[in-house]
Scaffold this motif. Sequence first.
Motif, PDB file in Angstrom:
ATOM      1  N   ALA A   8       0.832  -1.211   0.000  1.00 18.43           N
ATOM      2  CA  ALA A   8       0.000   0.000   0.000  1.00 18.43           C
ATOM      3  C   ALA A   8       0.859   1.250   0.000  1.00 18.43           C
ATOM      4  CB  ALA A   8      -0.937  -0.002   1.203  1.00 18.43           C
ATOM      5  N   THR A   9       0.475   2.201  -0.862  1.00 19.00           N
ATOM      6  CA  THR A   9       1.157   3.491  -0.902  1.00 19.00           C
ATOM      7  C   THR A   9       0.536   4.422   0.132  1.00 19.00           C
ATOM      8  OG1 THR A   9      -0.371   4.364  -2.539  1.00 19.00           O
ATOM      9  CG2 THR A   9       1.585   3.230  -3.375  1.00 19.00           C
ATOM     10  N   PRO A  10       1.228   5.517   0.495  1.00 18.32           N
ATOM     11  CA  PRO A  10       0.633   6.475   1.453  1.00 18.32           C
ATOM     12  C   PRO A  10      -0.758   6.978   1.041  1.00 18.32           C
ATOM     13  CG  PRO A  10       2.959   6.914   1.191  1.00 18.32           C
ATOM     14  CD  PRO A  10       2.637   5.851   0.181  1.00 18.32           C
ATOM     15  N   PRO A  11      -1.003   7.292  -0.260  1.00 19.23           N
ATOM     16  CA  PRO A  11      -2.374   7.729  -0.632  1.00 19.23           C
ATOM     17  C   PRO A  11      -3.421   6.670  -0.318  1.00 19.23           C
ATOM     18  CG  PRO A  11      -0.829   8.308  -2.370  1.00 19.23           C
ATOM     19  CD  PRO A  11      -0.078   7.434  -1.402  1.00 19.23           C
ATOM     20  N   LEU A  12      -3.110   5.381  -0.552  1.00 21.29           N
ATOM     21  CA  LEU A  12      -4.077   4.314  -0.269  1.00 21.29           C
ATOM     22  C   LEU A  12      -4.307   4.191   1.228  1.00 21.29           C
ATOM     23  CD1 LEU A  12      -5.890   2.022  -1.148  1.00 21.29           C
ATOM     24  CD2 LEU A  12      -3.889   0.513  -1.186  1.00 21.29           C
ATOM     25  N   LEU A  13      -3.230   4.237   2.016  1.00 22.09           N
ATOM     26  CA  LEU A  13      -3.384   4.139   3.468  1.00 22.09           C
ATOM     27  C   LEU A  13      -4.234   5.284   4.011  1.00 22.09           C
ATOM     28  CD1 LEU A  13       0.263   3.092   4.458  1.00 22.09           C
ATOM     29  CD2 LEU A  13      -1.800   1.649   4.450  1.00 22.09           C
ATOM     30  N   LYS A  14      -4.020   6.462   3.455  1.00 22.66           N
ATOM     31  CA  LYS A  14      -4.809   7.624   3.885  1.00 22.66           C
ATOM     32  C   LYS A  14      -6.288   7.440   3.540  1.00 22.66           C
ATOM     33  CE  LYS A  14      -4.966  12.675   3.527  1.00 22.66           C
ATOM     34  NZ  LYS A  14      -4.363  13.886   2.904  1.00 22.66           N
ATOM     35  N   LYS A  15      -6.543   6.909   2.336  1.00 20.58           N
ATOM     36  CA  LYS A  15      -7.928   6.669   1.916  1.00 20.58           C
ATOM     37  C   LYS A  15      -8.589   5.620   2.804  1.00 20.58           C
ATOM     38  CE  LYS A  15     -11.529   6.775  -0.863  1.00 20.58           C
ATOM     39  NZ  LYS A  15     -12.426   7.953  -0.955  1.00 20.58           N
ATOM     40  N   LEU A  16      -7.859   4.539   3.110  1.00 16.91           N
ATOM     41  CA  LEU A  16      -8.424   3.489   3.959  1.00 16.91           C
ATOM     42  C   LEU A  16      -8.708   4.011   5.359  1.00 16.91           C
ATOM     43  CD1 LEU A  16      -6.205   0.458   2.866  1.00 16.91           C
ATOM     44  CD2 LEU A  16      -8.654   0.783   2.409  1.00 16.91           C
ATOM     45  N   ALA A  17      -7.810   4.878   5.856  1.00 18.18           N
ATOM     46  CA  ALA A  17      -8.019   5.437   7.200  1.00 18.18           C
ATOM     47  C   ALA A  17      -9.283   6.275   7.251  1.00 18.18           C
ATOM     48  CB  ALA A  17      -6.804   6.283   7.594  1.00 18.18           C
ATOM     49  N   SER A  18      -9.557   6.989   6.165  1.00 15.56           N
ATOM     50  CA  SER A  18     -10.784   7.805   6.131  1.00 15.56           C
ATOM     51  C   SER A  18     -12.034   6.943   6.146  1.00 15.56           C
ATOM     52  CB  SER A  18     -10.783   8.702   4.892  1.00 15.56           C
ATOM     53  OG  SER A  18     -10.971   7.927   3.710  1.00 15.56           O
ATOM     54  N   LEU A  19     -11.868   5.649   5.755  1.00 16.70           N
ATOM     55  CA  LEU A  19     -13.005   4.722   5.732  1.00 16.70           C
ATOM     56  C   LEU A  19     -13.029   3.824   6.960  1.00 16.70           C
ATOM     57  CD1 LEU A  19     -12.857   3.671   1.953  1.00 16.70           C
ATOM     58  CD2 LEU A  19     -14.428   5.305   3.021  1.00 16.70           C
ATOM     59  N   GLY A  20     -12.103   4.082   7.907  1.00 18.47           N
ATOM     60  CA  GLY A  20     -12.070   3.299   9.139  1.00 18.47           C
ATOM     61  C   GLY A  20     -11.342   1.986   9.014  1.00 18.47           C
ATOM     62  N   ALA A  21     -10.442   1.882   8.047  1.00 15.50           N
ATOM     63  CA  ALA A  21      -9.684   0.642   7.853  1.00 15.50           C
ATOM     64  C   ALA A  21      -8.187   0.959   7.873  1.00 15.50           C
ATOM     65  CB  ALA A  21     -10.087  -0.018   6.535  1.00 15.50           C
TER      66      ALA A  21
END
Length: 729
Positions: free
Chosen positions: A89-102
């Motif tokens: 996972a790249t930082p943009p993906l991790l950030k997106k997942l965090a916004s979704l609670g994952a």
Amino acid sequence: MTSRNLLVELLVEELPPKSLKQLGNSFAELLTASLKAQDLVSKEAQATAYASPRRLAVHITHVAAQAADKAIAQKLMPATVGLDEQGRATPPLLKKLASLGADASVVPQLKRVMEGKTETLFWDSTVKGTPLTEGLQKALEEAIGQLPIPKVMTYQLADGWSSVNFVRPVHVLIALHGADIVPINILGLQAGRETQGHRFEAKVNPIVLHNADSYAQQLAAEGTVIASFAERRAEIARQLAVAATRENLTPVDDDALLDEVTALVEHPNVLVGTFAAEFLQVPQECLILTMKANQKYFPLLDAQGKLANKFLLVSNIQPTDPSLVIGGNERVVHSRLADAQFFFDQDRKKTLASRVPELDKVVYHNELGMQGKRMHYVRAIAKMIGEQLGGNTLAAQAYEAATLAKADLLTDMVGEFPELQGIMGRYYAQHEDLSDDVAFAIEDHYKPRFSGDALPRNSVGIYVALADKLETLVNMFGIGKIPTGDKDPFALRRHALGVIRILIEKNLLLKLNVLIQQVIKIIYDPVIEDQWSQSFYKSNVGEKTVARGTRIRAVPEGLSEQLLAFIYERLAGSLREQGYSAQEVDAVLSLNPQNLSDIPKRLAAVRAFAALPEAVSLAAANKRVGNILKKSEGGISDAVNTDLLQEPAEQALYQTLTSLSSKTKEAFDSGDYTASLQILAALKSPVDTFFDHVMVNVEDESLRNNRLALLAQLHQIMNRVADLSKLAS
């Protein structure tokens, strides 16, 4: 999930009666729709609206305590952006997942889906269902924000500092899911289970609701309130009928009044009142309107439709001795009717003719001038129409009626009750012993006032009504006041429909385009302008003359065409509302028939033709012929050269056309449009054969032009009644 019934109530100060029915229905619809959108209510759930002068409420069945969880596929981002070369996972993906609670732990579960040429990452997740408390809070806020409130009140809350907006101050909020309170708040109030009954006759106050389902029953039994608007309305109608039957009379039928009275009472009690018989000398329209508009009474009529000196009132209380309530209302109605009698007596002291000069001081429109000037045009138009349709005698009566038509606007009675304009003019004209033709024309020139209204009852009224509507249309279009969207401040659509109905239903042999041109000529004629100017200045300034042509107006470019298109548009809509298909309407109106009284016969003929087995083929052939003629270059001859008819198929078609032409024209000229079209059935075989065996656009110019001339004759014969190509699918 637990599913129970839901009740929501807002207890308010007295709501505006004319808006209550709509407010109650809208409140129920908006709240239910929002809950359904949040999956808290099933599609099969039933919503019952309640609305009384002091409450808006809704009861909804099968409401869940929490919406079901929902599986969804979340679109994240392109795989090349979300994952590096090692699949991490790249930082943009991790950030997106965090916004979704994952977090990164779900990366192995991500799906890769090709969208076009791009591989995209998706995450299958479960969204937790909305709890009822959260969903109802949102739904109530949305419903209150979207209610059709004509005018919002701003009022302070109990803390003395905060203020909120609503149609009226709200004092109680109830939200029950089964027997449980839903802890929501709105307008500074916390939800509870206590409400109030009737202000004076409640047996228990406050009323503590057991559960959502006991609402209507408890309000009726403990609060002496019929909460349902529909049930309360039905009860009032029942009591009115019973009370009227006892008196051998009938209450005035008025749905709007019944709705308004229903919105004024919570526990209706119909009583009978009486007024002095001497008031019956006043026109009954005045008395009826006074009682309905001012007091919300139901006047009573006898078997002949004449007003009796009794009325029905709907009380909100049920006293042991109703005489005090009846007596108080009788004293009030006596004063109201005395005012009406005074206005009537005072108005009759002046003739209508003596009031006419005062119309020069009444503004009609800031760009068009005074009402007096407007009526100067109207009477000229009415006279012109009368001369064409009825001769000099009727023209003179139309001129007189148009001159007096607006004089009652200056009377005290119409000043108090504008709804009586025209009606009072008729009474005052009869008082002056003017002819019934003129008197009824004064009343009827406003007709039709609304959809389905009666038309003027005599020829004079028809001429003046046409003149009044046409003057309005031409003058308003002349200054650019054309309806747009749903905006029509001068009711020009209604005026156009009035013109259409009068021309068609009264079978007037007036060509619409000619009629509009004649009206335009009158309105923009400098001679008629000067006639009014001389009269106006002599009456109001004291000068005997004024310079001629002081205000010569040029006819706006395209005025006639623009107005004709507007009227035909209204006509097309009206015909479709009457049940004619769009194809039938287009077929007839495509020819722009100027004699509108012919249109019903043309439509009937088209419908009969469409039922023929040959109709589909002939309509398609007619469309084909029209397309060929449109594409032809140069002029097309009116005559067919028989020497150039080489093919048997074109010879046969010409012979059939020759034999049918006189028959169809004779039927058309006699007004038998159905027969004129039925005769065309014989064309099917020769027309089909022609197109199967004859090439129209051949290289030989003389042959080509001759065949085009033959098709032009065919096109002309087929399209006398309607454009049959419009029937082709």
